[in-house]
Design a protein around this motif. Sequence first.
Motif, PDB file in Angstrom:
ATOM      1  N   GLN A  71      41.981  39.554  37.455  1.00 24.86           N
ATOM      2  CA  GLN A  71      40.821  40.275  37.977  1.00 24.86           C
ATOM      3  C   GLN A  71      40.757  40.139  39.504  1.00 24.86           C
ATOM      4  O   GLN A  71      40.502  41.118  40.207  1.00 24.86           O
ATOM      5  N   ASN A  72      41.002  38.938  40.026  1.00 28.55           N
ATOM      6  CA  ASN A  72      41.007  38.739  41.478  1.00 28.55           C
ATOM      7  C   ASN A  72      42.093  39.553  42.159  1.00 28.55           C
ATOM      8  O   ASN A  72      41.881  40.097  43.247  1.00 28.55           O
ATOM      9  N   HIS A  74      42.999  35.417  33.038  1.00 27.50           N
ATOM     10  CA  HIS A  74      42.350  36.724  33.177  1.00 27.50           C
ATOM     11  C   HIS A  74      41.576  36.787  34.493  1.00 27.50           C
ATOM     12  O   HIS A  74      41.519  37.842  35.129  1.00 27.50           O
ATOM     13  N   ALA A  75      41.016  35.656  34.924  1.00 30.28           N
ATOM     14  CA  ALA A  75      40.309  35.618  36.208  1.00 30.28           C
ATOM     15  C   ALA A  75      41.271  35.856  37.374  1.00 30.28           C
ATOM     16  O   ALA A  75      40.934  36.570  38.332  1.00 30.28           O
ATOM     17  N   GLU A  91      40.975  43.279  42.069  1.00 29.46           N
ATOM     18  CA  GLU A  91      39.849  43.547  42.952  1.00 29.46           C
ATOM     19  C   GLU A  91      40.142  43.198  44.412  1.00 29.46           C
ATOM     20  O   GLU A  91      39.271  43.314  45.259  1.00 29.46           O
TER      21      GLU A  91
END
Length: 71
Positions: free
Chosen positions: A48-49, A44-45, A52
């Motif tokens: 997200q990266n 999930h990180a 973004e």
Amino acid sequence: MLDRLMTTEEAADLLNVSYSLLKKAAQGGEVPCTHIGRAVRFSHAHIQNIVEGGEKQIITRPRRGSARTRL
């Protein structure tokens, strides 16, 4: 507890991009991912990266023969 890692297909569905685009970007080091043996996985990180504009961005190229490249 560890996040569940997603396959390239699952991550592509979540990002609303094609499987092949995400696979090529991951293999080319253009997006964050985890390599487990020959498999590529996304946390999930990582997602997200990517969303973004995190560590690296997916770069799309114009299609060959598009109006922009014709003379």
